[in-house]
Design a protein around this motif. Structure first.
Motif, short mmCIF file in Angstrom:
data_model
loop_
_atom_site.label_atom_id
_atom_site.label_comp_id
_atom_site.label_asym_id
_atom_site.label_seq_id
_atom_site.Cartn_x
_atom_site.Cartn_y
_atom_site.Cartn_z
N THR A 285 46.78 -32.45 25.44
CA THR A 285 46.69 -32.11 24.01
C THR A 285 48.03 -31.66 23.47
OG1 THR A 285 44.41 -31.36 24.36
CG2 THR A 285 45.48 -30.65 22.33
N ASN A 308 50.47 -32.63 31.21
CA ASN A 308 49.41 -33.31 30.48
C ASN A 308 49.01 -34.63 31.14
OD1 ASN A 308 48.59 -31.88 27.90
ND2 ASN A 308 50.81 -31.74 27.73
N LEU A 344 45.21 -32.61 15.84
CA LEU A 344 45.66 -32.68 17.22
C LEU A 344 45.87 -34.14 17.63
CD1 LEU A 344 42.99 -30.23 18.70
CD2 LEU A 344 45.39 -29.68 18.29
N GLN A 345 46.53 -34.33 18.76
CA GLN A 345 46.60 -35.66 19.38
C GLN A 345 46.41 -35.49 20.88
OE1 GLN A 345 50.47 -37.48 18.58
NE2 GLN A 345 51.26 -35.48 17.97
N HIS A 346 45.80 -36.53 21.49
CA HIS A 346 45.41 -36.45 22.89
C HIS A 346 45.83 -37.70 23.63
CE1 HIS A 346 42.74 -33.01 22.03
NE2 HIS A 346 42.32 -33.70 20.99
N CYS A 432 40.76 -24.71 27.44
CA CYS A 432 42.00 -25.37 27.87
C CYS A 432 41.99 -25.47 29.39
CB CYS A 432 43.23 -24.61 27.40
SG CYS A 432 43.32 -22.94 28.06
N GLU A 446 47.22 -22.81 22.81
CA GLU A 446 46.56 -24.12 22.80
C GLU A 446 45.13 -24.00 22.29
OE1 GLU A 446 45.00 -27.49 25.95
OE2 GLU A 446 46.99 -26.63 26.27
N LYS A 450 43.02 -25.50 18.87
CA LYS A 450 41.76 -26.23 18.99
C LYS A 450 40.64 -25.64 18.14
CE LYS A 450 42.69 -28.19 23.55
NZ LYS A 450 42.37 -28.17 25.00
#
Length: 462
Positions: A285, A308, A344-346, A432, A446, A450
């Motif tokens: 994330t 990640n 967000l980006q994943h 997380c 983090e 979220k």
């Protein structure tokens, strides 16, 4: 199966009722095609008749289900997946189903969810949400691509009069399909309370020590934020805002009495349509950038970040291994892509396959839950640590929620980016992945990010 017109409703009910003996009931499911109706307006109209509601949308697939009332409930405690599958098959076998459409999410459909960990001590917070429960709604609107379908699920009794019952059902149908827009006034947060932040950071530190000195590679820890609102939340308004702001997500709501578990999760656990299976790995994330240039920089950093990528690969390998048992032609891309959301980006990897004969979506859910993105690696050791040391009762948070129909189609997502709303209060949840080098303050930050999707629709800021 024949296509059902209004004039046939009495005939279907009369046939069902006439075949009943005293003290017996018959579940009848009747589906017809209708003109386009907004699922959120349908959901809002149901508020006037004071019945529990359910909502499901896959924004990428132009697919929605909105359900009203409980025609039939299925719940379980022990052996929850096996019991639910057996009971669902019994419901299908015994029901009278009139549905001429080969369309997922029509006919007899059940929607629900379950606890993240059935062995965790339960608290009053989740008192209205059983350990596992699926509901067949009394009235259901399904949107599939450009078409709309309306289903009535009625539990007919020997004492029912078919014409009177048909008229009652039609009256409710007309009411629910009359356009009613959700109120536009936005909520405001009066207070926010982060639950035990310092204790949570100490738990993160304890998890890193556990990882360094045992065979555990990763432990996912969640925390809670409690908020007070300026008025009772209108769930339809929140759904509207989630649909408008959280693209590439599954927007859901499960209402029980005055409580509603609601969210917009990007994480599909499994989808089965015509025996074709799709699961998605979503782990790793980063925030979105404030400009296109910054956004690309963050995306590139996320793609190449060792922590990640390792976290993401845990999920990919577990899902691939799990699906090989139940599927043929399993395919996994060699590298992930970056999956952008509003806040967000994943890292994202799709996994596809074809379900083997003799298996169901419950087998897949049991095999995959919890993924390393919500539990940890190895699974059992991580879950034991969470059960012993995590500071909250997750309830349905982080667990599979979704739907399945009588034609073996279905879809489950992992219930993250979510909140449990209780009138003018709400509990928000975020988690997380903790690994050996995790820094408690960084993990706290983090999880703060979220919280953003749900905070934004409840009138707050991150």
């Amino acid at each position: 199966m024949i296509e059902v017109q209004d004039k046939q409703l009495e005939e279907i009910l009369e046939d069902a009722i006439s075949s009943l003996s005293i003290n017996k009931v018959q579940l009848c499911s009747i589906t017809k095609k209708i003109q386009p109706k907004n699922p959120v307006c349908f959901f809002e109209a149901a508020r006037q008749i004071e019945k529990d509601r359910v909502f499901w949308t896959s924004t990428n697939d132009a697919f929605s289900i909105a359900g009203v009332g409980n025609a039939y409930d299925i719940s379980a405690n022990e052996n929850r997946f096996q019991h639910m599958e057996l009971k669902w098959k019994q419901v299908i076998d015994q029901a009278i189903i009139h549905n001429s459409f080969d369309v997922p999410g029509t006919g007899l459909v059940s929607l629900g969810g379950m606890d993240f960990d059935p062995k965790k001590d339960r608290t009053e917070l989740w008192g209205d949400f059983p350990a596992i429960q699926f509901t067949v709604p009394e009235y259901m609107l399904t949107k599939y691509k450009e078409n709309y379908y309306f289903t009535i699920n009625v539990l007919a009794k020997k004492t029912d009069h078919p014409i009177q019952l048909a008229n009652q059902l039609r009256d409710t149908e007309r009411f629910l399909l009359t356009p009613i827009k959700a109120e536009k006034e936005k909520l405001r947060m009066l207070t926010t309370k982060v639950i035990a932040p310092e204790e949570w950071k100490k738990t993160v530190k304890k998890a890193t020590e556990e990882i360094r000195h045992t065979s555990i590679d990763k432990i996912v820890l969640a925390r809670e934020m409690r908020v007070k609102l300026n008025k009772n939340a209108n769930i339809a308004t929140i759904l509207d805002q989630l649909l408008a702001t959280q693209s590439n997500s599954f927007v859901f709501a499960f209402e029980r009495n005055n409580n509603c578990f609601i969210g917009a999760t990007p994480e599909r656990l499994v989808k089965i349509e015509n025996k074709q299976l799709l699961s998605t790995c979503l782990a790793g994330t980063a925030p979105r950038g404030k400009s296109e240039t910054e956004d690309r920089q963050i995306s590139n950093q996320l793609f190449h970040d060792e922590k990640n990528r390792e976290e993401h690969d845990f999920v990919v390998q577990m899902i691939k291994k799990g699906l090989n048992k139940y599927c043929v032609n399993v395919h996994v891309p060699e590298e992930p892509t970056v999956y952008p959301l509003k806040n967000l980006q994943h890292l994202y990897t799709p996994v596809t396959g074809k379900l083997k004969a003799g298996y169901s979506i419950f087998d897949i859910v049991e095999q995959l839950h919890p993924t390393p993105a919500l539990g940890g690696v190895p699974r059992n050791d991580a879950i034991t640590f969470i059960r012993d040391y995590e500071l909250l009762d997750r309830g349905w948070y982080g667990a599979p929620v979704g739907w399945l129909d009588s034609n073996d189609n279905g879809e489950f997502a992992v219930a993250i980016r979510s909140a449990l709303i209780q009138n003018d209060e709400a509990s928000l949840f975020a988690g997380c992945g903790v690994v050996k080098d995790s820094i408690p303050e960084a993990e706290f930050e983090e999880t703060r990010i979220k919280f953003t999707p749900m905070l934004s629709v409840l009138g707050g800021e991150s």
